[in-house]
Write a protein that holds these residues in place. Sequence first.
Motif, PDB file in Angstrom:
ATOM      1  N   THR A  78       0.836  -1.207   0.000  1.00 35.62           N
ATOM      2  CA  THR A  78       0.000   0.000   0.000  1.00 35.62           C
ATOM      3  C   THR A  78       0.867   1.252   0.000  1.00 35.62           C
ATOM      4  O   THR A  78       0.628   2.184  -0.778  1.00 35.62           O
ATOM      5  CB  THR A  78      -0.943  -0.004   1.224  1.00 35.62           C
ATOM      6  OG1 THR A  78      -1.763  -1.166   1.153  1.00 35.62           O
ATOM      7  CG2 THR A  78      -1.800   1.240   1.261  1.00 35.62           C
ATOM      8  N   GLU A  79       1.869   1.290   0.881  1.00 34.31           N
ATOM      9  CA  GLU A  79       2.769   2.451   0.950  1.00 34.31           C
ATOM     10  C   GLU A  79       3.484   2.656  -0.382  1.00 34.31           C
ATOM     11  O   GLU A  79       3.618   3.781  -0.854  1.00 34.31           O
ATOM     12  CB  GLU A  79       3.794   2.281   2.070  1.00 34.31           C
ATOM     13  CG  GLU A  79       3.240   2.487   3.444  1.00 34.31           C
ATOM     14  CD  GLU A  79       2.759   3.903   3.696  1.00 34.31           C
ATOM     15  OE1 GLU A  79       3.437   4.866   3.303  1.00 34.31           O
ATOM     16  OE2 GLU A  79       1.686   4.042   4.294  1.00 34.31           O
ATOM     17  N   HIS A  80       3.938   1.576  -0.967  1.00 34.01           N
ATOM     18  CA  HIS A  80       4.630   1.653  -2.254  1.00 34.01           C
ATOM     19  C   HIS A  80       3.709   2.220  -3.326  1.00 34.01           C
ATOM     20  O   HIS A  80       4.104   3.075  -4.118  1.00 34.01           O
ATOM     21  CB  HIS A  80       5.144   0.267  -2.657  1.00 34.01           C
ATOM     22  CG  HIS A  80       5.647   0.207  -4.049  1.00 34.01           C
ATOM     23  ND1 HIS A  80       4.888  -0.276  -5.083  1.00 34.01           N
ATOM     24  CD2 HIS A  80       6.811   0.603  -4.597  1.00 34.01           C
ATOM     25  CE1 HIS A  80       5.583  -0.185  -6.206  1.00 34.01           C
ATOM     26  NE2 HIS A  80       6.746   0.343  -5.934  1.00 34.01           N
ATOM     27  N   ALA A  81       2.474   1.747  -3.348  1.00 32.60           N
ATOM     28  CA  ALA A  81       1.514   2.213  -4.360  1.00 32.60           C
ATOM     29  C   ALA A  81       1.210   3.699  -4.204  1.00 32.60           C
ATOM     30  O   ALA A  81       0.948   4.393  -5.192  1.00 32.60           O
ATOM     31  CB  ALA A  81       0.219   1.395  -4.263  1.00 32.60           C
ATOM     32  N   GLU A  82       1.264   4.204  -2.974  1.00 36.98           N
ATOM     33  CA  GLU A  82       0.949   5.610  -2.714  1.00 36.98           C
ATOM     34  C   GLU A  82       2.169   6.526  -2.782  1.00 36.98           C
ATOM     35  O   GLU A  82       2.030   7.745  -2.755  1.00 36.98           O
ATOM     36  CB  GLU A  82       0.288   5.744  -1.341  1.00 36.98           C
ATOM     37  CG  GLU A  82      -1.059   5.082  -1.251  1.00 36.98           C
ATOM     38  CD  GLU A  82      -1.660   5.130   0.143  1.00 36.98           C
ATOM     39  OE1 GLU A  82      -1.019   5.681   1.071  1.00 36.98           O
ATOM     40  OE2 GLU A  82      -2.778   4.608   0.308  1.00 36.98           O
ATOM     41  N   SER A  83       3.360   5.954  -2.855  1.00 36.67           N
ATOM     42  CA  SER A  83       4.574   6.777  -2.821  1.00 36.67           C
ATOM     43  C   SER A  83       4.873   7.374  -4.193  1.00 36.67           C
ATOM     44  O   SER A  83       4.471   6.841  -5.225  1.00 36.67           O
ATOM     45  CB  SER A  83       5.765   5.957  -2.350  1.00 36.67           C
ATOM     46  OG  SER A  83       6.116   4.989  -3.313  1.00 36.67           O
ATOM     47  N   THR A  84       5.594   8.477  -4.166  1.00 41.93           N
ATOM     48  CA  THR A  84       5.979   9.137  -5.412  1.00 41.93           C
ATOM     49  C   THR A  84       7.488   9.151  -5.613  1.00 41.93           C
ATOM     50  O   THR A  84       7.955   9.519  -6.686  1.00 41.93           O
ATOM     51  CB  THR A  84       5.471  10.590  -5.438  1.00 41.93           C
ATOM     52  OG1 THR A  84       5.992  11.280  -4.301  1.00 41.93           O
ATOM     53  CG2 THR A  84       3.954  10.629  -5.431  1.00 41.93           C
ATOM     54  N   ASP A  85       8.224   8.791  -4.574  1.00 47.25           N
ATOM     55  CA  ASP A  85       9.678   8.747  -4.698  1.00 47.25           C
ATOM     56  C   ASP A  85      10.255   7.804  -3.647  1.00 47.25           C
ATOM     57  O   ASP A  85       9.520   7.225  -2.857  1.00 47.25           O
ATOM     58  CB  ASP A  85      10.304  10.142  -4.562  1.00 47.25           C
ATOM     59  CG  ASP A  85      10.037  10.802  -3.214  1.00 47.25           C
ATOM     60  OD1 ASP A  85       9.812  10.072  -2.224  1.00 47.25           O
ATOM     61  OD2 ASP A  85      10.064  12.036  -3.147  1.00 47.25           O
ATOM     62  N   TYR A  86      11.575   7.653  -3.645  1.00 45.52           N
ATOM     63  CA  TYR A  86      12.244   6.758  -2.705  1.00 45.52           C
ATOM     64  C   TYR A  86      12.662   7.466  -1.425  1.00 45.52           C
ATOM     65  O   TYR A  86      13.013   6.821  -0.450  1.00 45.52           O
ATOM     66  CB  TYR A  86      13.503   6.154  -3.338  1.00 45.52           C
ATOM     67  CG  TYR A  86      13.277   5.420  -4.622  1.00 45.52           C
ATOM     68  CD1 TYR A  86      12.248   4.490  -4.755  1.00 45.52           C
ATOM     69  CD2 TYR A  86      14.111   5.623  -5.709  1.00 45.52           C
ATOM     70  CE1 TYR A  86      12.051   3.801  -5.940  1.00 45.52           C
ATOM     71  CE2 TYR A  86      13.929   4.936  -6.892  1.00 45.52           C
ATOM     72  CZ  TYR A  86      12.902   4.030  -7.007  1.00 45.52           C
ATOM     73  OH  TYR A  86      12.716   3.349  -8.178  1.00 45.52           O
ATOM     74  N   PHE A  87      12.673   8.788  -1.418  1.00 41.85           N
ATOM     75  CA  PHE A  87      13.250   9.539  -0.311  1.00 41.85           C
ATOM     76  C   PHE A  87      12.626   9.196   1.030  1.00 41.85           C
ATOM     77  O   PHE A  87      13.331   9.038   2.031  1.00 41.85           O
ATOM     78  CB  PHE A  87      13.148  11.048  -0.563  1.00 41.85           C
ATOM     79  CG  PHE A  87      13.690  11.870   0.568  1.00 41.85           C
ATOM     80  CD1 PHE A  87      15.060  11.966   0.786  1.00 41.85           C
ATOM     81  CD2 PHE A  87      12.840  12.526   1.438  1.00 41.85           C
ATOM     82  CE1 PHE A  87      15.563  12.700   1.846  1.00 41.85           C
ATOM     83  CE2 PHE A  87      13.336  13.267   2.498  1.00 41.85           C
ATOM     84  CZ  PHE A  87      14.706  13.353   2.701  1.00 41.85           C
ATOM     85  N   GLN A  88      11.304   9.078   1.074  1.00 39.77           N
ATOM     86  CA  GLN A  88      10.655   8.794   2.347  1.00 39.77           C
ATOM     87  C   GLN A  88      11.134   7.474   2.937  1.00 39.77           C
ATOM     88  O   GLN A  88      11.162   7.307   4.157  1.00 39.77           O
ATOM     89  CB  GLN A  88       9.136   8.786   2.188  1.00 39.77           C
ATOM     90  CG  GLN A  88       8.626   7.701   1.254  1.00 39.77           C
ATOM     91  CD  GLN A  88       7.133   7.774   1.047  1.00 39.77           C
ATOM     92  OE1 GLN A  88       6.399   8.081   1.968  1.00 39.77           O
ATOM     93  NE2 GLN A  88       6.686   7.507  -0.158  1.00 39.77           N
ATOM     94  N   PHE A  89      11.537   6.541   2.088  1.00 38.23           N
ATOM     95  CA  PHE A  89      12.016   5.247   2.555  1.00 38.23           C
ATOM     96  C   PHE A  89      13.525   5.276   2.833  1.00 38.23           C
ATOM     97  O   PHE A  89      13.968   4.806   3.880  1.00 38.23           O
ATOM     98  CB  PHE A  89      11.697   4.166   1.526  1.00 38.23           C
ATOM     99  CG  PHE A  89      10.247   4.107   1.142  1.00 38.23           C
ATOM    100  CD1 PHE A  89       9.242   3.984   2.101  1.00 38.23           C
ATOM    101  CD2 PHE A  89       9.863   4.187  -0.186  1.00 38.23           C
ATOM    102  CE1 PHE A  89       7.897   3.931   1.746  1.00 38.23           C
ATOM    103  CE2 PHE A  89       8.526   4.140  -0.556  1.00 38.23           C
ATOM    104  CZ  PHE A  89       7.545   4.008   0.403  1.00 38.23           C
ATOM    105  N   THR A  90      14.291   5.799   1.906  1.00 36.24           N
ATOM    106  CA  THR A  90      15.751   5.787   2.062  1.00 36.24           C
ATOM    107  C   THR A  90      16.204   6.697   3.204  1.00 36.24           C
ATOM    108  O   THR A  90      17.207   6.410   3.859  1.00 36.24           O
ATOM    109  CB  THR A  90      16.468   6.168   0.760  1.00 36.24           C
ATOM    110  OG1 THR A  90      16.057   7.471   0.343  1.00 36.24           O
ATOM    111  CG2 THR A  90      16.180   5.151  -0.333  1.00 36.24           C
TER     112      THR A  90
END
Length: 152
Positions: A78-90
């Motif tokens: 779900t988070e992946h589908a809603e994300s727009t970039d990698y920054f929030q994760f990295t």
Amino acid sequence: MFKSLQRYFESYLSAEGGCADNAGVENTKLAVAALLVEIADADFAQSPKERDEIISTVQSHFDLTPTEAESLTAQAETEHAESTDYFQFTRLINQHYSAEEKRSLVEALWRVAFADGALHDYEEHVIRRLAELIHVPHSEFILAKHRVMNGV
């Protein structure tokens, strides 16, 4: 959209403020799982073997029960589908992971990419980009790939 923003402010900002150390750890787990999902989706066809590898990885890496691993993976999708970039994760991984944990993560990304028996150019590209974003040297990126390819 509002729900996504609300979750962001509740979880990410509270973890940064030091009010919720446990939230930072939980968000980092979710970030790792979301990056694993990203690799499975990079070739535009997530296979059951890739999803099984994600669940197995988060279960062993975070010492979760099978049910908890399944739940974390579903939440990561779900988070992946809603994300727009990698920054929030990295960003979370850079804040909470040591160099060795980052190298281990890159190896896990490779295991997901190879789980379906084929490596797509997009999968390799995304792993290379993620390795750069979490500050894993190129030599370690290559070594991790070879360890997974050779089953070491």
